[in-house]
Write a protein that holds these residues in place. Structure first.
Motif, mmCIF file in Angstrom:
data_model
loop_
_atom_site.group_PDB
_atom_site.id
_atom_site.type_symbol
_atom_site.label_atom_id
_atom_site.label_comp_id
_atom_site.label_asym_id
_atom_site.label_seq_id
_atom_site.Cartn_x
_atom_site.Cartn_y
_atom_site.Cartn_z
ATOM 1 N N ARG A 140 0.849 -1.266 0.099
ATOM 2 C CA ARG A 140 -0.161 0.078 -0.182
ATOM 3 C C ARG A 140 0.871 1.312 -0.034
ATOM 4 O O ARG A 140 0.574 2.314 -0.783
ATOM 5 C CB ARG A 140 -1.106 -0.101 1.184
ATOM 6 C CG ARG A 140 -1.963 -1.244 1.310
ATOM 7 C CD ARG A 140 -3.014 -0.953 -0.038
ATOM 8 N NE ARG A 140 -3.530 0.363 0.051
ATOM 9 C CZ ARG A 140 -4.809 0.420 0.614
ATOM 10 N NH1 ARG A 140 -5.195 -0.336 1.125
ATOM 11 N NH2 ARG A 140 -5.442 1.614 0.574
ATOM 12 N N THR B 81 -7.366 -5.437 1.198
ATOM 13 C CA THR B 81 -6.714 -4.196 0.994
ATOM 14 C C THR B 81 -6.151 -3.541 -0.280
ATOM 15 O O THR B 81 -6.561 -2.456 -0.364
ATOM 16 C CB THR B 81 -5.335 -4.344 1.903
ATOM 17 O OG1 THR B 81 -4.590 -5.435 1.355
ATOM 18 C CG2 THR B 81 -5.464 -4.889 3.314
ATOM 19 N N THR B 82 -5.834 -4.360 -1.214
ATOM 20 C CA THR B 82 -5.225 -3.917 -2.182
ATOM 21 C C THR B 82 -6.407 -3.746 -3.311
ATOM 22 O O THR B 82 -6.358 -3.237 -4.650
ATOM 23 C CB THR B 82 -4.136 -4.238 -2.826
ATOM 24 O OG1 THR B 82 -4.329 -5.737 -3.284
ATOM 25 C CG2 THR B 82 -2.952 -4.216 -1.791
#
Length: 304
Positions: free
Chosen positions: A102, A237-238
């Motif tokens: 991130r 998350t990504t």
């Protein structure tokens, strides 16, 4: 047969993606390594964004590792005690890798970092494999006996505290060593979409000093769970996992692995290692050229 990849946001030829999966599966079956370290570069060469390629390749490696792990479990080729420590380290590593992913994504440098990591790792490992296989083939040609490798863990591993007994591996070492090794492979899996087997197996042999009859099975056991955690981490998350892309790759890799296993039974290990080293070095060279090559047109518009 055009197929739209919703996360990658582009249309690809589905047969080409299946063919890429079959190629990496073929190499996996022939050489006994996971195909993730070649899947991601091949997808990047085809035009898939590096972030999506790395995240989706990790999910493909998960599916490809299941059958191998079950096969080794049936013959007792897994040290579950060692595997649990490696998995724990791998899961921690995926968390660290997610933060790095991130951060690099926010800085706009994730694609460049992925390419550089592949050039360094593939170039280094390919060079070592080529040197080892050429030395072995030269010794065979001259009729020289290869010296037997002494199974011994690295002196740094011996200096770590809190020793445990790993009976299946024949080791009495600190669990911190496999924990740190698992973390390193977890970070690489998160960043590069690899299973980590082509790094983990040599490290288990030459750093931890594990018994050879449980190395491959324990590595697959760790890869299975760590790539599962990596896929979930990417999805949460990504958001870079393209399930359509991963599915097409998995279809090809399953069939390719079976064909590769048949070829592997008919060739000498030294010859297989040399072929794999040439392939790995070729991919590393191509990615290195891609990092330094400047196209005539930096921005192009392609009609759909």
């Amino acid at each position: 047969m055009d197929v739209y990849l919703p996360i990658a946001n582009l249309a690809v030829n589905g047969l080409v993606i299946v063919g890429l999966g079959a190629l990496t599966g073929l190499l996996s079956g022939m050489f006994g390594v996971g195909g993730g370290f070649l899947t991601t570069p091949l997808l990047i060469f085809y035009g898939v964004p590096p972030t999506v390629a790395a995240a989706s390749a990790a999910s493909q490696v998960t599916g490809a590792s299941v059958s191998g792990a079950f096969a080794h479990a049936r013959r007792g080729g897994i040290d579950y005690h060692m595997g649990a420590v490696l998995v724990a380290g791998g899961v921690l590593g995926t968390g660290v890798g997610a933060l790095l992913f991130r951060l690099l994504q926010a800085l706009g440098q994730i694609d460049t970092v992925i390419n550089i990591l592949y050039v360094v790792l593939l170039g280094g490992i390919g060079g070592l494999m080529a040197h080892e296989s050429i030395t072995a083939l030269r010794a065979q040609r001259l009729g020289l006996a290869q010296p037997a490798r002494r199974r011994r863990h690295h002196p740094l591993v011996a200096s770590l505290p809190l020793r445990w007994r790993f009976y299946r591996s024949g080791l009495y070492i600190s669990p911190l060593a496999p924990l740190l090794l698992g973390m390193a492979t977890g970070i690489l899996t998160m960043l590069m979409g690899i299973g980590g087997g082509f790094i983990l197996v040599p490290a288990m042999l030459y750093i931890l000093g594990m018994s050879t009859n449980v190395v491959v099975g324990t590595s697959l056991f760790q890869i299975l769970f760590v790539t599962m955690a990596t896929t979930m981490m990417h999805a949460l998350t990504t958001h870079a996992v393209d399930i359509v892309l991963a599915g097409l790759l998995l279809v090809g890799s399953v069939s390719g692995a079976q064909i590769g296993a048949q070829f592997a039974q008919k060739a000498k290990p030294e010859q297989l290692r040399l072929i794999l080293a040439v392939i790995v070095l070729g991919v590393a060279l191509r990615m290195a050229l891609g990092l330094g090559y400047r196209p005539d047109e930096i921005f192009t518009v392609v009609p759909l």
